[in-house]
Write an enzyme that holds these catalytic residues in place. Sequence first.
Site, PDB file in Angstrom:
ATOM      1  N   THR A  28       0.801  -1.306  -0.106  1.00 48.91           N
ATOM      2  CA  THR A  28      -0.026  -0.075  -0.014  1.00 48.91           C
ATOM      3  C   THR A  28       0.793   1.232  -0.104  1.00 48.91           C
ATOM      4  OG1 THR A  28      -1.607  -1.224   1.450  1.00 48.91           O
ATOM      5  CG2 THR A  28      -1.686   1.280   1.131  1.00 48.91           C
ATOM      6  N   LYS A 140       4.299  -9.119   3.546  1.00 46.19           N
ATOM      7  CA  LYS A 140       3.167  -8.626   3.654  1.00 46.19           C
ATOM      8  C   LYS A 140       2.378  -9.549   2.671  1.00 46.19           C
ATOM      9  CE  LYS A 140       0.903  -4.160   4.082  1.00 46.19           C
ATOM     10  NZ  LYS A 140       1.027  -2.965   4.485  1.00 46.19           N
ATOM     11  N   GLU A 173       4.327  -5.381  16.695  1.00 43.81           N
ATOM     12  CA  GLU A 173       4.169  -4.221  15.721  1.00 43.81           C
ATOM     13  C   GLU A 173       2.527  -3.510  16.080  1.00 43.81           C
ATOM     14  OE1 GLU A 173       3.795  -6.139  12.021  1.00 43.81           O
ATOM     15  OE2 GLU A 173       2.014  -7.359  12.444  1.00 43.81           O
TER      16      GLU A 173
END
Length: 271
Positions: A28, A140, A173
């Site tokens: 993204t 990812k 995270e």
Amino acid sequence: MFLINGTEQSTLAAGDRGLQFGDGCFTTARVRKGQVEQRDKHLARLQHTCEALLIPFSAWRALDDEMVRLAAAQQEGVLKVILTRGSGGRGYSAAACGTPTRILSTSPFPDHFSRWRQQGVTLSLSPVRLGRNPALAGLKHLNRLEQVLIRTHLEQTGADEALVLDSEGWVTECCAANLFWRAGETVFTPRVDQAGVNGIMRQHCLRLLAQSRYRVVEVSAQADAVRQADEVIICNALLPVAAVSAFDEVRYLSRELFEYLAPLCEQSMTS
């Protein structure tokens, strides 16, 4: 807007393995002034992940051209790129798969990011923990059910973001961001070799910090280390950085690290 294999459409084959198994990856990117920021880094991320997942994607020139074309129509926004193994095969076997699928989409830039940068972000400890898997750690990939559950729990709190631990209790995270915390002149960030995403902005911040006066350490730490920090920041490719104002009952007053990183990360990094 959606662009699938170069055609403007929003219909995906029911047999696509991205839908069937989460068999793919994504990135993204931030679009600013009609350009994809850190475009080369996003392409490199996709290439690395495809190699790790053994997805034989080869249409890199077409993908790059499509990223540039979609971004040119936006003054500011978000560009998402998904690559899947494509359709074919029975069960988990990928032996009969055809050509990989590329999906590009654009959306408006999140309004709340400006508020986050100005006022800071509040964190809440998530009850959902990330499974440890060194074969997928850092990537990812499309398997995001953990993040969906984390976000669902987060939306039941008043916090902006979640602090997420892995299954062993180590800070990993946030739901959709990486994090750093500062204690004196030392900056810590969680290791992502067992779980989590090695974000593009995380990597960029590490490079910036390596040239600064700060000592940087990638660690396995528990949540108390974050609570006892002088300062905490979060980062992702869209934000790109924001200071944390509170983690549950703990308040952070310092913005020293944020004030160092923010102007550097906000500089145009288009390729």
